[in-house]
Motif scaffolding. Structure first.
Motif, PDB file in Angstrom:
ATOM      1  N   MET A   1       1.349  -4.414   3.530  1.00 54.44           N
ATOM      2  CA  MET A   1       0.338  -4.433   4.581  1.00 54.44           C
ATOM      3  C   MET A   1       0.419  -3.134   5.394  1.00 54.44           C
ATOM      4  O   MET A   1       1.493  -2.649   5.691  1.00 54.44           O
ATOM      5  CB  MET A   1       0.567  -5.625   5.498  1.00 54.44           C
ATOM      6  N   ILE A   2      -0.735  -2.613   5.719  1.00 55.29           N
ATOM      7  CA  ILE A   2      -0.847  -1.434   6.578  1.00 55.29           C
ATOM      8  C   ILE A   2      -1.792  -1.796   7.705  1.00 55.29           C
ATOM      9  O   ILE A   2      -2.971  -2.087   7.469  1.00 55.29           O
ATOM     10  CB  ILE A   2      -1.384  -0.208   5.810  1.00 55.29           C
ATOM     11  N   ASP A   3      -1.300  -1.796   8.923  1.00 55.93           N
ATOM     12  CA  ASP A   3      -2.121  -2.139  10.095  1.00 55.93           C
ATOM     13  C   ASP A   3      -2.864  -3.459   9.898  1.00 55.93           C
ATOM     14  O   ASP A   3      -4.045  -3.590  10.238  1.00 55.93           O
ATOM     15  CB  ASP A   3      -3.117  -1.024  10.417  1.00 55.93           C
ATOM     16  N   GLY A   4      -2.218  -4.445   9.298  1.00 55.30           N
ATOM     17  CA  GLY A   4      -2.806  -5.761   9.118  1.00 55.30           C
ATOM     18  C   GLY A   4      -3.740  -5.895   7.926  1.00 55.30           C
ATOM     19  O   GLY A   4      -4.376  -6.924   7.749  1.00 55.30           O
ATOM     20  N   GLU A   5      -3.845  -4.851   7.106  1.00 54.64           N
ATOM     21  CA  GLU A   5      -4.696  -4.897   5.919  1.00 54.64           C
ATOM     22  C   GLU A   5      -3.854  -4.646   4.678  1.00 54.64           C
ATOM     23  O   GLU A   5      -2.861  -3.937   4.727  1.00 54.64           O
ATOM     24  CB  GLU A   5      -5.786  -3.832   5.998  1.00 54.64           C
ATOM     25  N   SER A   6      -4.273  -5.232   3.566  1.00 52.14           N
ATOM     26  CA  SER A   6      -3.530  -5.022   2.325  1.00 52.14           C
ATOM     27  C   SER A   6      -3.620  -3.561   1.905  1.00 52.14           C
ATOM     28  O   SER A   6      -4.578  -2.855   2.253  1.00 52.14           O
ATOM     29  CB  SER A   6      -4.074  -5.914   1.207  1.00 52.14           C
ATOM     30  N   ILE A   7      -2.651  -3.112   1.144  1.00 56.15           N
ATOM     31  CA  ILE A   7      -2.627  -1.720   0.687  1.00 56.15           C
ATOM     32  C   ILE A   7      -3.854  -1.437  -0.187  1.00 56.15           C
ATOM     33  O   ILE A   7      -4.475  -0.385  -0.066  1.00 56.15           O
ATOM     34  CB  ILE A   7      -1.322  -1.420  -0.059  1.00 56.15           C
ATOM     35  N   GLY A   8      -4.208  -2.396  -1.056  1.00 56.76           N
ATOM     36  CA  GLY A   8      -5.380  -2.207  -1.908  1.00 56.76           C
ATOM     37  C   GLY A   8      -6.652  -1.999  -1.107  1.00 56.76           C
ATOM     38  O   GLY A   8      -7.453  -1.118  -1.400  1.00 56.76           O
ATOM     39  N   PHE A   9      -6.842  -2.830  -0.080  1.00 58.13           N
ATOM     40  CA  PHE A   9      -8.015  -2.690   0.780  1.00 58.13           C
ATOM     41  C   PHE A   9      -7.992  -1.338   1.481  1.00 58.13           C
ATOM     42  O   PHE A   9      -9.011  -0.640   1.545  1.00 58.13           O
ATOM     43  CB  PHE A   9      -8.064  -3.817   1.818  1.00 58.13           C
ATOM     44  N   ALA A  10      -6.830  -0.942   1.990  1.00 59.70           N
ATOM     45  CA  ALA A  10      -6.702   0.322   2.709  1.00 59.70           C
ATOM     46  C   ALA A  10      -7.022   1.511   1.796  1.00 59.70           C
ATOM     47  O   ALA A  10      -7.700   2.446   2.204  1.00 59.70           O
ATOM     48  CB  ALA A  10      -5.307   0.455   3.300  1.00 59.70           C
TER      49      ALA A  10
END
Length: 75
Positions: A1-10
């Motif tokens: 997770m990056i800032d509450g979002e999945s790495i794939g989404f980011a």
């Protein structure tokens, strides 16, 4: 997770902006006009005829941006 979002989404959405507009509200077309003017492609997935009723059918959008590729996907 990056800032509450999945790495794939980011990764897939890096540098993109999101806009939420209620298409049934008055003035929705005018809010979308600047985006339609600059867009290359518009993809919509409503039932046939819905975009026309909302004032965003092919003919209406073509007047705003004649070079826009309009893709309508229905199930």
């Amino acid at each position: 997770m990056i800032d509450g979002e999945s790495i794939g989404f980011a990764v897939l959405n890096h540098g993109k902006r999101s806009v939420a507009i209620d298409l049934k509200s008055g003035g929705a077309v005018e809010l979308l006009r600047p985006l339609i003017e600059k867009a290359d492609v518009l993809v919509e997935q409503f039932r046939p005829g819905v975009m026309d009723r909302l004032g965003l059918g092919y003919e209406a959008v073509r007047e705003i941006n004649p070079g826009l590729i309009y893709c309508s996907i229905t199930g």
